[in-house]
Write a protein that holds these residues in place. Structure first.
Motif, PDB file in Angstrom:
ATOM      1  N   VAL A  73       9.133   5.863  -2.844  1.00 44.38           N
ATOM      2  CA  VAL A  73       7.922   5.048  -2.646  1.00 44.38           C
ATOM      3  C   VAL A  73       7.825   4.595  -1.187  1.00 44.38           C
ATOM      4  CG1 VAL A  73       6.802   2.863  -3.233  1.00 44.38           C
ATOM      5  CG2 VAL A  73       7.796   4.285  -5.038  1.00 44.38           C
ATOM      6  N   ILE A  74       8.958   4.121  -0.632  1.00 45.56           N
ATOM      7  CA  ILE A  74       8.984   3.705   0.777  1.00 45.56           C
ATOM      8  C   ILE A  74       8.637   4.873   1.690  1.00 45.56           C
ATOM      9  CG2 ILE A  74      10.494   2.918   2.640  1.00 45.56           C
ATOM     10  CD1 ILE A  74      12.028   1.294   0.525  1.00 45.56           C
ATOM     11  N   CYS A  75       9.190   6.041   1.373  1.00 43.67           N
ATOM     12  CA  CYS A  75       8.953   7.242   2.180  1.00 43.67           C
ATOM     13  C   CYS A  75       7.476   7.616   2.169  1.00 43.67           C
ATOM     14  CB  CYS A  75       9.808   8.385   1.647  1.00 43.67           C
ATOM     15  SG  CYS A  75       9.969   9.765   2.786  1.00 43.67           S
ATOM     16  N   ARG A  76       6.843   7.546   0.991  1.00 43.35           N
ATOM     17  CA  ARG A  76       5.418   7.883   0.907  1.00 43.35           C
ATOM     18  C   ARG A  76       4.581   6.888   1.711  1.00 43.35           C
ATOM     19  NH1 ARG A  76       6.846   9.666  -4.331  1.00 43.35           N
ATOM     20  NH2 ARG A  76       6.538   7.583  -5.217  1.00 43.35           N
ATOM     21  N   GLY A  77       5.015   5.623   1.714  1.00 44.99           N
ATOM     22  CA  GLY A  77       4.314   4.636   2.527  1.00 44.99           C
ATOM     23  C   GLY A  77       4.424   4.950   4.004  1.00 44.99           C
ATOM     24  N   GLN A  78       5.607   5.404   4.427  1.00 45.72           N
ATOM     25  CA  GLN A  78       5.800   5.792   5.827  1.00 45.72           C
ATOM     26  C   GLN A  78       4.975   7.027   6.178  1.00 45.72           C
ATOM     27  OE1 GLN A  78       7.516   4.163   8.253  1.00 45.72           O
ATOM     28  NE2 GLN A  78       7.657   2.542   6.705  1.00 45.72           N
TER      29      GLN A  78
END
Length: 438
Positions: A78-83
């Motif tokens: 989820v964090i990666c997709r936000g980045q």
């Protein structure tokens, strides 16, 4: 005081948009793999739980660990997709800043090309209306930082405290920033100098045969001529097929007086900055003609201080086939074509470089172009350094050394381009000295 170099793609742009989009694509791939790993762990966890009733205690502990790891991987995805989304948005912001800046460059002599960029601008802003506000903020932040180094010089801070807040340097800095804000320091492609050409007399004073091209940025700077011996040096590289490539090195200001016999004086500084024909530019043109540089032959230019103004107008004109431009402490920055490459060295505490007003907000030149900055103030309170110390060649050699030691791929690309000159079968170097005829 900042000791490390900052390498950017443009004034307000840290890296080129294609690099950012490549980073986003790789982050997207990492996110997908994290999702896949979480799913596999979840399947394994379900399998383990289905056998817990008849499994030993160790299996219970393993199932618990799997559950925690699966949740952690899902959170990381989820964090990666936000980045990914943030990186792609920043790429769009940088592209919008760059497109606007290029429109400004092109508007001078190619209105049609300028308007062709509008379609892409409208496509970006239609997809994300927030980009306009974000792009405005990026440029505003950059404009707010452009002159930070001038007001942080150590000598000026001491004077300010002694004189109860009245800063002599601050007054000088105000004059510099006022001039820079008139945008005379950014010179669009096709900009022509006005007025008559000043009379100069140019003579060849020395000739040598270097073993090859400079192997580093430091060596490039060290090939600049000293004004006492010469102001212009022209190197000619001849290849086995008879083709030639030239490099011209142009010195900085040699006299702080105006109207002297020395063409590299303050009069030439003011004329060049005001976009009028100036003596050092005319002297350089004559030196290139005497060196036999033909309009169709590749020419690289290296200019320090006033030599940077000369290099700027050689680059934006159509008289010579200028490919690579190296500016050191230059008060002007050219708007370049995509087939031209800029390497600009500028200290934030250098009042001369500050006259360029930070240069262009977007990129200028090819994707290999770089802007290299450092504060450049040694902060030597004991010796009470001059406010011009950040402009001195000694400081720029330090910056060049840090650039040479960097791992930035754009710096490496420029060095590889220069290394191609090593294939020349012969190299000649000719020095020229000019004076006014009075």
């Amino acid at each position: 005081m900042g000791d490390d170099v900052d390498i950017r793609s443009g004034g307000a742009i840290a890296v080129d948009t294609e690099t950012l989009r490549l980073v986003a694509a790789r982050l997207d791939g990492i996110g997908c793999r994290l999702d896949e790993a979480a799913a596999q762990l979840s399947r394994a966890e379900n399998l383990v739980f289905s056998t817990l009733s008849r499994a030993p205690l160790a299996f219970h502990m393993t199932a618990g660990m799997m559950s925690g790891m699966s949740g952690k991987l899902t959170d990381d995805a989820v964090i990666c997709r936000g980045q990914v989304a943030a990186t792609r948005e920043m790429a769009d912001v940088y592209e919008l800043v760059d497109l606007r800046s290029r429109q400004e460059m092109l508007a001078i002599d190619d209105a049609r090309a300028s308007m062709r960029l509008q379609e892409r601008i409208e496509a970006l802003t239609a997809a994300n209306p927030q980009l306009v506000k974000l792009a405005d903020q990026v440029v505003a932040d950059w404009e707010g930082r452009r002159f930070d180094g001038l007001s942080s010089q150590s000598w000026d801070l001491v004077l300010s405290s002694v004189l109860m807040g009245i800063s002599i340097g601050g007054l000088a800095n105000k004059a510099v920033t006022d001039l820079a804000d008139r945008h005379a320091g950014i010179v669009p492609q096709g900009t022509a100098l006005s007025g008559p050409k000043p009379p100069v007399v140019v003579a060849e004073v020395a000739r040598s045969t270097p073993s090859g091209p400079p192997k580093s940025t430091v060596q490039t700077l060290k090939r600049l001529p000293t004004g006492s011996d010469a102001q212009v040096r022209v190197e000619t590289y001849t290849f086995a097929d008879g083709t030639r490539h030239h490099k011209v090195y142009i010195a900085g200001t040699q006299s702080l007086w105006a109207g002297s016999v020395e063409p590299w004086d303050m009069g030439s500084n003011w004329d060049g900055y005001a976009r009028r024909n100036f003596a050092s530019f005319e002297a350089t043109r004559q030196a290139l003609e005497m060196a036999g540089v033909r309009p169709d032959e590749p020419l690289d230019v290296v200019g320090y201080s006033q030599g940077g103004i000369v290099a700027t107008y050689l680059a934006v004109g159509d008289e010579y086939n200028v490919g690579e431009i190296t500016l050191i402490g230059s008060p002007t920055v050219p708007g370049l074509r995509d087939d031209q490459t800029l390497m600009q060295l500028a200290h934030t505490a250098d009042p001369v470089a500050a006259l360029a007003g930070g240069g262009w907000a977007g990129t200028t030149g090819s994707s290999d172009s770089i802007i290299v900055t450092r504060e450049g103030d040694k902060g030597d309170l004991i010796n009470f350094d001059s406010p011009l110390d950040p402009h001195m060649m000694e400081q720029y050699l330090t910056t060049a050394g840090q650039l040479d030691a960097s791992s930035d791929p754009r710096a490496a690309a420029i060095q590889q381009r220069r290394a191609q000159l090593s294939e020349a079968v012969s190299v000649t170097s000719t020095d020229y000295k000019a004076k006014r005829p009075f």
